[in-house]
Design a protein around this motif. Structure first.
Motif, PDB file in Angstrom:
ATOM      1  N   SER A 350    -114.262   3.201 -42.831  1.00 58.75           N
ATOM      2  CA  SER A 350    -114.388   4.150 -42.450  1.00 58.75           C
ATOM      3  C   SER A 350    -115.977   2.722 -41.929  1.00 58.75           C
ATOM      4  O   SER A 350    -116.200   3.390 -40.367  1.00 58.75           O
ATOM      5  CB  SER A 350    -115.083   5.212 -42.979  1.00 58.75           C
ATOM      6  N   TYR A 351    -116.077   2.366 -41.749  1.00 56.81           N
ATOM      7  CA  TYR A 351    -117.476   1.522 -41.607  1.00 56.81           C
ATOM      8  C   TYR A 351    -117.328   1.108 -40.440  1.00 56.81           C
ATOM      9  O   TYR A 351    -118.414  -0.340 -39.779  1.00 56.81           O
ATOM     10  CB  TYR A 351    -118.087   1.048 -42.678  1.00 56.81           C
ATOM     11  N   SER A 352    -115.805   0.686 -40.906  1.00 49.51           N
ATOM     12  CA  SER A 352    -115.257  -1.388 -39.436  1.00 49.51           C
ATOM     13  C   SER A 352    -115.835  -0.356 -37.635  1.00 49.51           C
ATOM     14  O   SER A 352    -115.855  -0.959 -37.141  1.00 49.51           O
ATOM     15  CB  SER A 352    -113.763  -0.694 -39.744  1.00 49.51           C
ATOM     16  N   GLN A 353    -115.858   1.235 -38.071  1.00 51.43           N
ATOM     17  CA  GLN A 353    -116.555   2.071 -36.238  1.00 51.43           C
ATOM     18  C   GLN A 353    -117.938   1.710 -36.340  1.00 51.43           C
ATOM     19  O   GLN A 353    -118.242   1.735 -34.975  1.00 51.43           O
ATOM     20  CB  GLN A 353    -116.096   3.015 -36.431  1.00 51.43           C
ATOM     21  N   LEU A 354    -118.456   0.926 -37.447  1.00 48.82           N
ATOM     22  CA  LEU A 354    -119.729   0.397 -36.949  1.00 48.82           C
ATOM     23  C   LEU A 354    -119.477  -0.940 -36.472  1.00 48.82           C
ATOM     24  O   LEU A 354    -120.788  -1.947 -35.505  1.00 48.82           O
ATOM     25  CB  LEU A 354    -120.919  -0.021 -38.355  1.00 48.82           C
ATOM     26  N   ILE A 355    -118.566  -1.434 -35.943  1.00 50.60           N
ATOM     27  CA  ILE A 355    -118.589  -2.999 -35.451  1.00 50.60           C
ATOM     28  C   ILE A 355    -117.857  -3.160 -34.310  1.00 50.60           C
ATOM     29  O   ILE A 355    -116.530  -2.620 -34.031  1.00 50.60           O
ATOM     30  CB  ILE A 355    -117.068  -3.823 -36.561  1.00 50.60           C
ATOM     31  N   ILE A 356    -117.831  -4.053 -33.548  1.00 45.42           N
ATOM     32  CA  ILE A 356    -117.800  -3.842 -32.157  1.00 45.42           C
ATOM     33  C   ILE A 356    -116.861  -5.632 -31.276  1.00 45.42           C
ATOM     34  O   ILE A 356    -117.854  -6.439 -32.215  1.00 45.42           O
ATOM     35  CB  ILE A 356    -118.544  -4.060 -30.808  1.00 45.42           C
TER      36      ILE A 356
END
Length: 369
Positions: A350-356
């Motif tokens: 779920s922390y992948s959403q912090l990566i752009i």
């Protein structure tokens, strides 16, 4: 394109990894089955698979060991600083208070407002212990019914008790959970006080010098530097998000080229390599995050520090890797290769959403120029 990725500076994680720091007066290394912290750990981790408990004595030492990590290897030499660092990375600091040692821990953690809010004290009820273990100064400072601003969360529970005879003239009560289980009432109280809300990342641009809100991270820009000040909650969120980037995971999984020396020496090299990879990427990702908002600042150096004095970036990331190892999120094989466990991959997803990952050619041109 991954090498141009950067962090979101604001985001929400709905079901985050949560670390719980469990403190107590004694840990039985030979037989942990009846240890109160182990029983407490088993309950907390059963409530939510993303809950992970940390008992320092179970995982770390101040000397080399095949089975435990050495604090001094990452330049941590004071138990006080270690406990502070652990508490800063934890959701809750749960103290089984029965002794002078645990009273000292309560005093240590209550010295910082941000830690004060995390502390939860479990103390035997007066009818079991035959005395109130929160007395005098502690009662007035942390459990005051009239002035509640600085009070800590306290749960009084009913353990079993036996008397340990240290000598003919010295007897000490020892407490235990009957049948190696928490009572139903204690379970209900604990469950109600375990964090279960989402976690927010918030790194704000601050163009002033009197910003003291420790719950918000900040960055400022001067003639020479971009200065980033993080709280530890946000540091952990950013580091966890790096474990969702494929090329970073591949680097971490690759064993160090030097495989000489003892198992301990090779294990330490694998850990230091992981710390280096995380540190370099944290700096790079943060730098590109700020450039994405302020393209004209791309040539400035970036400095990262914390709201708390006495802890540097290298120590913080090193200890974060220790925590992942201790909570079984990372493993080290017999060829000293770091393994990112399937459970950790699932939790960190779920922390992948912090990566752009940028798709804008103009932005790529800024990063490359």
């Amino acid at each position: 394109m991954e090498k141009y990725s950067y962090f979101k500076l604001k985001g929400i994680i709905n079901n985050p990894l949560r670390i719980f720091f469990l403190c107590g007066s004694y840990f039985n290394h030979k037989d942990t089955s009846g240890d109160k912290r182990i029983i407490l750990k088993n309950f907390i981790e059963s409530v939510n698979p993303n809950n992970k408990c940390l008992i320092l004595e179970e995982n770390f030492l101040f000397s080399d060991s095949e089975n435990k990590l050495n604090y001094t290897e990452i330049n941590l030499k004071s138990l006080k600083s270690i406990e502070m660092l652990t508490s800063l990375m934890s959701e809750r600091v749960i103290i089984l208070h029965e002794s002078l040692s645990t009273a000292a821990e309560i005093g240590l953690f209550s010295s910082e407002k941000v830690l004060n809010e995390k502390v939860l004290i479990l103390v035997p009820d007066i009818f079991t212990s035959e005395e109130d273990l929160i007395t005098g100064f502690m009662k007035l400072a942390y459990d005051n019914p009239h002035f509640t601003n600085d009070n800590l969360e306290v749960i009084r529970y009913f353990p079993g008790q036996f008397i340990h005879e240290t000598s003919v003239n010295l007897q000490k009560p020892h407490f235990y959970f009957a049948n190696n289980e928490l009572g139903d009432n204690l379970k209900r109280q604990l469950k109600s006080l375990l964090p279960n809300k989402e976690k927010n990342l918030n790194i704000e641009y601050i163009n002033r010098y009197n910003f003291n809100n420790q719950k918000i991270s900040k960055f400022s820009i001067d003639k020479e530097y971009v200065s980033v000040t993080l709280n530890f909650d946000h540091l952990v969120m950013l580091l966890l998000s790096l474990f969702t980037v494929e090329n970073i995971k591949s680097e971490i999984r690759t064993p160090p080229s030097n495989q000489n020396g003892s198992n301990i020496e090779r294990r330490n090299r694998a850990i230091h390599k992981t710390v280096y990879i995380l540190k370099e990427n944290l700096i790079g990702f943060l730098n590109r995050s700020i450039i994405s908002e302020f393209p004209g600042e791309k040539n400035k150096k970036i400095k990262i520090d914390f709201h708390y004095n006495g802890i540097n970036l290298n120590q913080a990331i090193s200890y974060f890797v220790y925590v992942l190892y201790a909570t079984k999120m990372l493993k080290i094989t017999n060829i000293q290769k770091i393994v990112i466990t399937n459970e950790f991959s699932k939790i960190s997803h779920s922390y992948s959403q912090l990566i752009i990952t940028p798709k804008n050619d103009l932005l790529l041109e800024v990063f490359n120029s």
